[in-house]
Design an enzyme around this catalytic site. Sequence first.
Site, PDB file in Angstrom:
ATOM      1  N   THR A   1       2.292 -10.618   7.824  1.00 40.98           N
ATOM      2  CA  THR A   1       2.310 -11.059   9.225  1.00 40.98           C
ATOM      3  C   THR A   1       1.982 -12.547   9.324  1.00 40.98           C
ATOM      4  OG1 THR A   1       1.782  -8.882  10.060  1.00 40.98           O
ATOM      5  CG2 THR A   1       1.143 -10.710  11.455  1.00 40.98           C
TER       6      THR A   1
ATOM      7  N   TYR B   1       8.049  -8.259  15.522  1.00 36.61           N
ATOM      8  CA  TYR B   1       8.260  -9.377  14.600  1.00 36.61           C
ATOM      9  C   TYR B   1       8.591  -8.841  13.221  1.00 36.61           C
ATOM     10  CZ  TYR B   1       3.660  -8.299  12.701  1.00 36.61           C
ATOM     11  OH  TYR B   1       2.604  -7.664  12.117  1.00 36.61           O
TER      12      TYR B   1
ATOM     13  N   SER C   1       3.723  -6.172   3.355  1.00 37.37           N
ATOM     14  CA  SER C   1       2.931  -5.672   2.221  1.00 37.37           C
ATOM     15  C   SER C   1       2.847  -4.156   2.142  1.00 37.37           C
ATOM     16  CB  SER C   1       1.531  -6.297   2.200  1.00 37.37           C
ATOM     17  OG  SER C   1       0.657  -5.638   3.082  1.00 37.37           O
TER      18      SER C   1
ATOM     19  N   THR D   1      -1.783  -7.858   5.547  1.00 35.55           N
ATOM     20  CA  THR D   1      -3.100  -7.220   5.574  1.00 35.55           C
ATOM     21  C   THR D   1      -3.074  -5.773   5.083  1.00 35.55           C
ATOM     22  OG1 THR D   1      -2.777  -6.520   7.867  1.00 35.55           O
ATOM     23  CG2 THR D   1      -3.905  -8.621   7.525  1.00 35.55           C
ATOM     24  N   ASP D   2      -1.879  -5.128   5.147  1.00 35.30           N
ATOM     25  CA  ASP D   2      -1.859  -3.669   4.968  1.00 35.30           C
ATOM     26  C   ASP D   2      -2.256  -3.194   3.569  1.00 35.30           C
ATOM     27  OD1 ASP D   2      -1.336  -3.139   7.584  1.00 35.30           O
ATOM     28  OD2 ASP D   2       0.826  -2.932   7.342  1.00 35.30           O
TER      29      ASP D   2
ATOM     30  N   LYS E   1      -9.160  -2.788   4.821  1.00 36.11           N
ATOM     31  CA  LYS E   1      -8.710  -2.982   6.200  1.00 36.11           C
ATOM     32  C   LYS E   1      -9.333  -1.888   7.045  1.00 36.11           C
ATOM     33  CE  LYS E   1      -4.684  -3.938   9.052  1.00 36.11           C
ATOM     34  NZ  LYS E   1      -3.229  -4.127   9.131  1.00 36.11           N
TER      35      LYS E   1
ATOM     36  N   GLU F   1     -20.950  16.847 -14.067  1.00 34.95           N
ATOM     37  CA  GLU F   1     -19.881  17.216 -13.130  1.00 34.95           C
ATOM     38  C   GLU F   1     -18.562  17.304 -13.892  1.00 34.95           C
ATOM     39  OE1 GLU F   1     -21.130  15.743  -8.765  1.00 34.95           O
ATOM     40  OE2 GLU F   1     -20.735  14.149 -10.191  1.00 34.95           O
TER      41      GLU F   1
HETATM   42  C1  SIN Z   1       1.888  -6.646   6.124  1.00 30.03           C
HETATM   43  O1  SIN Z   1       0.928  -6.077   5.626  1.00 30.03           O
HETATM   44  O2  SIN Z   1       2.701  -7.321   5.465  1.00 30.03           O
HETATM   45  C2  SIN Z   1       2.149  -6.525   7.593  1.00 30.03           C
HETATM   46  C3  SIN Z   1       0.911  -6.387   8.404  1.00 30.03           C
HETATM   47  C4  SIN Z   1       0.013  -7.578   8.348  1.00 30.03           C
HETATM   48  O3  SIN Z   1       0.152  -8.515   7.572  1.00 30.03           O
HETATM   49  O4  SIN Z   1      -0.936  -7.572   9.171  1.00 30.03           O
END
Ligand code: SIN
Length: 311
Positions: free
Chosen positions: A16, A30, A62, A95-96, A166, A289
Amino acid sequence: MQVQVQQIVVLATGGTIAGRADRAGDALGYRAGEIGVDELLAGLPAPEGVAITAEQVAQVDSKDMDFALWHKLAMRCRHWLDRPQVQAVVITHGTDTLEETAWFLQRVLAPDKPVVLASAMRPATALAPDGPQNLADAFAVARTPGVQGVLAVCAGTVHGAADVRKVHPHRLDAFGSGDAGPLAHVEEGTVRALRPWAASAGSAGLYERVVATKQWPWVEIVHSHAGANARAVEALQAAGVQGLVVATTGNGTVHAALEQALLRAQAAGVRVVRSSRCLEGPIVAQAHEALASTPLTPAKARVDLLLSLLA
Ligand code: SIN
């Protein structure tokens, strides 16, 4: 006396932060990654005494991050970090899946220089884009003496690769570091550290193994939840999955029906690791475990399992 000019390298991958809206000012309609790195940097004042070199590595949303791009990104980072005049690498990224790339690069490169991921929640063509400030903050972090490792900078907050995730789909301050908390804040261009910069030794030979890898292992995340059963694990095992991360309830607990299937898969050679689906706090492992556990989030545990299966 000749002054040695330091260099910061910007590797652009999309997101983004490089998004272009269909209509001016549109924050939702966008396309991520459309704007080239030269245009992104054009509006920013260059940090004093530093030469900026920009490279367009990719232009992706991403959510579509893949092994080929991770591979290329690791190689471009190593190429530049090995040059003595390069002070830091700044990566523009969506961000993703930023938290996965951050952890992948930290594990594979374990850099003793800063590798700073910069992102944005609003596209570059928004009325008030957040990307330029986040990039300026990333440069401030990149230039701060003593900073090392892979970091994420967003909304004036600096997170370490191990903890960043995130936490919000819209808020400009979209990342958190769980109960570990952020590493620093960037205020008026100055970095105020809250705790020591994360340093970690690299795993010997891991970078070379990543570079040589043609076929990545298959690792999936399965969730433990009310009504969980054995079917998804059995289907994945039959299809040839090599690793399973279990997003568990609480302190690593798994629904009994799912647990039985996981134990059978493990006995048949599938690597199984538990990671808590709780938003904060790591699993505190108990002795004896049957299924291994990790303090990492499920997405980062998957990165670790992929890398350990490469060996
Ligand atoms: C992405 O992760 O490329 C799209 C969303 C973002 O960058 O906030």
